[in-house]
Design an enzyme around this catalytic site. Structure first.
Site, PDB file in Angstrom:
ATOM      1  N   GLU A 198       0.794  -1.227   0.000  1.00  0.00           N
ATOM      2  CA  GLU A 198       0.000   0.000   0.000  1.00  0.00           C
ATOM      3  C   GLU A 198       0.829   1.282   0.000  1.00  0.00           C
ATOM      4  OE1 GLU A 198      -4.170  -1.038   1.932  1.00  0.00           O
ATOM      5  OE2 GLU A 198      -2.569  -1.219   3.395  1.00  0.00           O
TER       6      GLU A 198
HETATM    7  C1  ACM Z   1      -2.589  -5.551   3.545  1.00  0.00           C
HETATM    8  O1  ACM Z   1      -3.710  -5.959   3.881  1.00  0.00           O
HETATM    9  N1  ACM Z   1      -2.374  -4.255   3.391  1.00  0.00           N
HETATM   10  C2  ACM Z   1      -1.482  -6.466   3.300  1.00  0.00           C
END
Ligand code: ACM
Length: 523
Positions: A333
């Protein structure tokens, strides 16, 4: 009906009654995960008042595990080195690795002997877990005085995947040594062998790094609102690791980078760019703590070469205290022009430390080494490399999501209705590079041990069967029956499991020791 056939019928009824009086139907214990090959016989092994636990060279730890199990029964057991005794035989034979691999086992129960054999102690440990499921559930927390009869059986069992994991996020809300050890006990019972600890995130830094003391002095003070703060000392980490290793479980530590890193940015502001331009949107400004939920807003200042000294120091200490083969670098992310460069450099640091790198699926946007293990979670990444894959796809394995639609304090961003037991169990592995499965519990909304139990169990049991049992041996309906049969055992193991409505639980609802904390579901 003629009088002759009536008489014949009576004779048959008496005959059958006679038979069943002599040979009561052998009740088949509910074994989870379902073994590869299992052949039940029509008779019993009766546990004697005195029994011998006979073990071959190298099987001493297994003999101790078995003694521990038997100590909750009326038998007085004695350990003896040897190969073929009456009673219990534990045998390590390295040649069996060819057919059973490193974790498989044979378990044979005859009228006089219970024989367990494997190529390694790990295999014997799993044979003992299977055997444990054949004893009455009460063995989990009391001393059984009534006669114990084990059904005669022949089992040959090997796992489907080498990686059978559970992940606990101790960064958003802290979970300490006691809970982690309990979790390891339960994992081991279902033959899971990797515990991934998500040790760092925006809200908190949870592992002592001696050369960077502010990470814990300052960075561990935060938590998500309502959650616990705290951290593991290196001594505690090692203690957990040793406890895990005795149960054939490898700890996989995750230091999430270059994003999800605010707790380090507030402890060491020099990791930021000028004017904190790396914190966007600005959800918090050092030295403030962050207690909210938002993700994807913080990152190391990737333009600064000095951040690699920080990365090398932290990973270096983690490698020093970690006995397992893996270091997880996160990598999820985050958007940055230098993201791929970071991942490749972090991978080479980990490799230089003699470990294998693991990261969330986004890392495969970079041309990482083919030894890099990627962990699939949302399935959205366009990979430029083929790597081994751990399957954690959120629609089947994210257990911070609701057990049933509308369950309070759960996520729903991946699947609106939650992740059901069936979603977990019926997951089909399609990628030939898959080395296993792992189910995370993220703890933004999991603020107590009871809530963590509720999210992990029983879905983690379904995942354990996905990881262990060959696809052709799996059967959801049959799994639900076996799971229901294990209800009382889970109660006696003090697991605050979610009473999934699709399961006919063989358990006393009052026995669930945390039943007063049962989550309120709208359904
Ligand atoms: C995640 O759920 N950001 C790995």
């Amino acid at each position: 009906m003629s009088s002759l056939s009536f008489k014949l019928g009576l004779v048959l009824v008496f005959f059958q009654l006679g038979l069943s009086a002599q040979e009561p139907e052998v009740e088949k214990p509910a074994i989870i995960p379902q073994p590869a090959e299992i052949e039940w016989k029509d008779n019993f092994f009766t546990l004697q008042e005195r029994t011998v636990v006979c073990f071959s060279s190298g099987a001493g730890a297994s003999a101790a595990w078995l003694q521990r199990l038997l100590s909750n029964t009326y038998t007085q057991s004695y350990e003896m080195r040897g190969e073929n005794c009456n009673g219990f035989n534990l045998n390590i034979n390295p040649e069996l690795e060819e057919t059973l691999g490193k974790e498989g086992y044979n378990l044979e129960i005859t009228a006089s002997t219970v024989s367990l054999e494997a190529a390694t102690e790990a295999g014997l440990f799993y044979a003992i877990q299977t055997l444990r499921q054949m004893f009455p559930a009460e063995i989990e927390n009391e001393k059984i005085s009534e006669e114990i009869k084990l059904p005669q059986v022949s089992i040959t069992d090997t796992p489907r995947f080498e990686w059978r994991g559970s992940m606990l996020d101790i960064a958003r809300s802290f979970f300490g040594t006691d809970y982690i050890k309990k979790h390891l006990d339960r994992m081991a019972f279902y033959k899971l062998n990797r515990l991934h600890l998500h040790l760092t995130d925006d809200q908190g830094w949870r592992i002592e790094i001696k050369q960077k003391p502010k990470l814990t002095e300052l960075g561990s003070k935060g938590a998500v609102k309502g959650g616990r703060s705290g951290y593991l000392t290196q001594e505690e980490y090692k203690e957990i690791q040793e406890y895990a290793a005795a149960r054939n479980i490898v700890i996989v530590p995750e230091i999430d980078m270059p994003g999800h890193i605010y707790s380090a940015l507030m402890a060491y502001p020099e990791l930021n760019c000028e004017d904190f331009s790396n914190i966007e949107p600005r959800m918090a400004t050092p030295p403030e703590l962050f207690h909210e939920y938002k993700v994807g807003w913080s990152k190391l200042c990737l333009d600064k070469p000095e951040i690699y000294d920080f990365v090398a120091t932290v990973l270096g200490e983690m490698a020093e205290i970690t006995t397992g083969d893996y270091l997880h670098i996160g990598g999820d992310e985050i958007e940055d022009e230098r993201y791929k460069e970071f991942v490749v450099k972090a991978d080479s640091i980990v490799q230089g430390l003699g470990k294998t790198t693991v990261g969330w699926e986004e890392v495969t946007q970079a041309a990482v080494d083919s030894s890099f293990i990627s962990q699939r979670w949302n399935g959205k990444t366009k990979s430029v490399v083929k790597t081994p894959v751990i399957e954690s796809i959120c629609s089947s394995f994210y257990y911070d999501h609701a057990n049933v639609p509308g369950q309070e304090m759960t996520n729903n961003w991946c699947k609106e209705d939650g992740v059901s037991l069936k979603d977990a169990y019926t997951f089909k592995v399609e990628n030939p590079n898959t080395i296993g499965v792992e189910a995370p519990v993220w703890t933004e909304m999991v603020l107590s041990n009871e809530a963590a139990d509720d999210r992990f169990w029983p879905r983690t049991i379904a995942m354990a069967e996905v990881g262990w049992t060959k696809e052709k041996k799996k059967d959801y309906k049959n799994f639900l029956e076996r799971l229901g049969d294990q209800g009382l055992r889970l109660d006696l193991m003090d697991v605050n499991y979610f009473r999934s409505p699709e399961v006919d639980w063989n358990s006393d609802p009052k026995k669930g020791i945390f039943s007063e904390f049962m989550p309120k579901s709208k359904f």
